[in-house]
Design an enzyme around this catalytic site. Structure first.
Site, mmCIF file in Angstrom:
data_model
loop_
_atom_site.group_PDB
_atom_site.id
_atom_site.type_symbol
_atom_site.label_atom_id
_atom_site.label_comp_id
_atom_site.label_asym_id
_atom_site.label_seq_id
_atom_site.Cartn_x
_atom_site.Cartn_y
_atom_site.Cartn_z
ATOM 1 C CG ASP A 53 -1.815 1.152 1.370
ATOM 2 O OD1 ASP A 53 -1.516 2.228 0.820
ATOM 3 O OD2 ASP A 53 -2.856 1.004 2.034
ATOM 4 C CG ASN A 80 -0.248 1.563 -12.377
ATOM 5 O OD1 ASN A 80 -0.730 2.167 -13.335
ATOM 6 N ND2 ASN A 80 -0.948 0.674 -11.672
ATOM 7 C CE LYS A 113 13.868 9.083 1.177
ATOM 8 N NZ LYS A 113 13.811 9.770 2.464
ATOM 9 C CB SER A 131 2.156 11.688 -15.677
ATOM 10 O OG SER A 131 1.498 12.924 -15.734
ATOM 11 C CE1 TYR A 145 -5.527 11.147 -11.358
ATOM 12 C CE2 TYR A 145 -6.041 12.393 -13.335
ATOM 13 C CZ TYR A 145 -5.507 11.274 -12.728
ATOM 14 O OH TYR A 145 -4.941 10.282 -13.499
ATOM 15 C CE LYS A 149 -1.982 10.424 -12.035
ATOM 16 N NZ LYS A 149 -1.114 9.251 -11.797
HETATM 17 N N1 LIG Z 1 -7.734 5.002 -16.762
HETATM 18 C C1 LIG Z 1 -7.382 6.180 -17.255
HETATM 19 O O1 LIG Z 1 -8.113 6.762 -18.082
HETATM 20 C C2 LIG Z 1 -6.078 6.815 -16.834
HETATM 21 C C3 LIG Z 1 -5.574 7.865 -17.606
HETATM 22 C C4 LIG Z 1 -4.370 8.470 -17.256
HETATM 23 C C5 LIG Z 1 -3.693 8.020 -16.135
HETATM 24 N N2 LIG Z 1 -4.195 7.003 -15.388
HETATM 25 C C6 LIG Z 1 -3.413 6.572 -14.225
HETATM 26 O O2 LIG Z 1 -3.140 5.197 -14.333
HETATM 27 C C7 LIG Z 1 -2.868 4.666 -13.037
HETATM 28 C C8 LIG Z 1 -3.597 3.336 -12.891
HETATM 29 O O3 LIG Z 1 -4.978 3.533 -12.973
HETATM 30 P P1 LIG Z 1 -5.937 2.584 -13.832
HETATM 31 O O4 LIG Z 1 -6.525 3.399 -14.899
HETATM 32 O O5 LIG Z 1 -5.260 1.316 -14.168
HETATM 33 O O6 LIG Z 1 -7.141 2.334 -12.776
HETATM 34 P P2 LIG Z 1 -7.478 1.080 -11.839
HETATM 35 O O7 LIG Z 1 -7.689 -0.136 -12.671
HETATM 36 O O8 LIG Z 1 -8.580 1.521 -10.972
HETATM 37 O O9 LIG Z 1 -6.135 0.870 -11.009
HETATM 38 C C9 LIG Z 1 -5.758 1.721 -9.966
HETATM 39 C C10 LIG Z 1 -4.770 0.933 -9.145
HETATM 40 O O10 LIG Z 1 -4.192 1.789 -8.124
HETATM 41 C C11 LIG Z 1 -4.250 1.044 -6.918
HETATM 42 N N3 LIG Z 1 -4.190 1.867 -5.712
HETATM 43 C C12 LIG Z 1 -4.985 2.892 -5.323
HETATM 44 N N4 LIG Z 1 -4.587 3.334 -4.114
HETATM 45 C C13 LIG Z 1 -3.509 2.590 -3.740
HETATM 46 C C14 LIG Z 1 -2.666 2.554 -2.612
HETATM 47 N N5 LIG Z 1 -2.832 3.381 -1.578
HETATM 48 N N6 LIG Z 1 -1.643 1.643 -2.589
HETATM 49 C C15 LIG Z 1 -1.458 0.784 -3.617
HETATM 50 N N7 LIG Z 1 -2.250 0.738 -4.697
HETATM 51 C C16 LIG Z 1 -3.261 1.640 -4.751
HETATM 52 C C17 LIG Z 1 -5.545 0.268 -6.993
HETATM 53 O O11 LIG Z 1 -5.547 -0.736 -6.025
HETATM 54 P P3 LIG Z 1 -6.884 -1.392 -5.386
HETATM 55 O O12 LIG Z 1 -7.229 -2.530 -6.288
HETATM 56 O O13 LIG Z 1 -6.459 -1.827 -4.026
HETATM 57 O O14 LIG Z 1 -7.928 -0.318 -5.368
HETATM 58 C C18 LIG Z 1 -5.423 -0.240 -8.426
HETATM 59 O O15 LIG Z 1 -4.546 -1.341 -8.486
HETATM 60 C C19 LIG Z 1 -3.266 5.744 -12.043
HETATM 61 O O16 LIG Z 1 -2.110 6.402 -11.561
HETATM 62 C C20 LIG Z 1 -4.106 6.706 -12.880
HETATM 63 O O17 LIG Z 1 -4.058 8.033 -12.386
HETATM 64 C C21 LIG Z 1 -5.350 6.381 -15.724
#
Ligand SMILES: NC(=O)c1ccc[n+]([C@@H]2O[C@H](COP(=O)([O-])OP(=O)(O)OC[C@H]3O[C@@H](n4cnc5c(N)ncnc54)[C@H](OP(=O)(O)O)[C@@H]3O)[C@@H](O)[C@H]2O)c1
Length: 270
Positions: A53, A80, A113, A131, A145, A149
């Site tokens: 986490d 990520n 780190k 990002s 948000y 980012k």
């Molecule tokens: N989807 C988009 O359109 C998009 C676009 C640009 C950037 N992003 C970025 O891509 C990254 C991944 O997101 P995603 O789109 O793949 O969505 P996602 O499927 O909802 O995945 C988010 C992931 O982050 C994890 N997470 C959240 N809080 C956490 C914590 N405290 N410690 C460890 N893990 C944690 C979640 O874990 P849990 O399963 O435990 O909740 C999940 O594995 C994010 O940084 C997001 O900002 C996404």
């Protein structure tokens, strides 16, 4: 054999990347808050599913140690894990604001780190930070948000100066809209019924997001760009991911602030 450690590998981009690197013959340390979500990854060869986490320093140290213990070396860190807090600033408690920055920014820094002494000793390694297009452009009601980012963009660019002489590269990935659970369980939308002033903008934003998200990229496309970023030689810092990211960020670069932001306001009217 190379090894990648991924945060937030329970779903979406993190999970797709874990599968891609495993299929390419890498070792994968697939970390997640709840390891029950990693059953399918754990069944694959050369994948270690372990708890991390990003807001829990002990879990970060344990996961990094477990990865090094199992595979000997970690070559790539993929920061990520993250989620999106959207809504009017006034609707967010300070605790909810802190949670957004603790996860998307402080957590990313803490994991970085924790792995740096290992990469510094090896005089090699790549840190890849997820990002977003939202690290270069903003949408209304995205104060938190986008704040996180934009921070990821700036901290990554600054960090690259201090790590490059040590043989450690930093990469920034800028995905557009991606078909994941980001708009579901990873979307923290705040609305306060005592603040109806913001309701028209929230409704317009809902319509705009629906339009922008009409044709999202597959997480496999983003995993492909991450694969490229991990393996490309040279010092390229930023990698756009997905056709919409290329188009939007190209426009952003070509236009001055007033023109680009004026375009977003026009879109909100549509
Ligand atoms: N989807 C988009 O359109 C998009 C676009 C640009 C950037 N992003 C970025 O891509 C990254 C991944 O997101 P995603 O789109 O793949 O969505 P996602 O499927 O909802 O995945 C988010 C992931 O982050 C994890 N997470 C959240 N809080 C956490 C914590 N405290 N410690 C460890 N893990 C944690 C979640 O874990 P849990 O399963 O435990 O909740 C999940 O594995 C994010 O940084 C997001 O900002 C996404």
């Amino acid at each position: 054999m190379n090894t990648i450690l991924i945060t937030g590998a329970s779903s979406g981009i993190g999970k797709a990347t874990a599968k891609r690197f495993q299929a390419e013959g890498w070792n994968v340390v697939a970390t997640m808050r709840d390891t029950a979500a990693g059953g399918d990854l754990g069944a694959l060869d050369n994948v270690l599913v372990t708890r991390l986490d990003v807001t829990d320093a002990g879990s970060i140290a344990d996961a990094v140690a477990a990865g090094i213990d199992r595979f000997g070396q970690i070559d790539v860190l993929l920061n990520n894990a993250g989620y999106g807090a959207y809504g009017p600033l006034e609707a967010f408690s300070v605790d909810r604001i802190r949670r957004q920055f603790d996860t998307n920014v402080i957590g990313l820094l803490e994991v970085t780190k924790a792995i740096l002494p290992h990469m510094r000793a090896n005089r090699s390694g790549t840190i890849i930070n997820i990002s977003s297009i939202g690290g270069q452009i903003t949408f209304p009601l995205g104060t938190l948000y986008h704040g996180t980012k934009f921070a990821v963009e700036g901290l990554s660019e600054a960090l690259h100066y201090e790590l490059e002489p040590l043989g450690i590269r930093v990469r920034i990935i800028e995905p557009g809209m991606v078909r994941t659970d980001f708009g579901g369980r990873s979307f923290d939308f705040a609305r306060d019924e005592n603040l109806p002033d913001y309701d028209p903008m929230a409704a317009a934003m809902g319509r705009l997001f629906a339009k922008l998200a009409a044709d999202p990229s597959s997480p496999d496309v983003i995993a492909g760009v991450i694969w490229e970023a991990a393996n490309e030689s040279g010092d390229r810092l930023r990698f756009r991911a997905g056709p919409d990211a290329h188009a939007l960020l190209e426009d952003r670069k070509a236009q001055d602030d007033e023109t680009f932001i004026g375009g977003i306001k026009e879109l909100m009217k549509g």
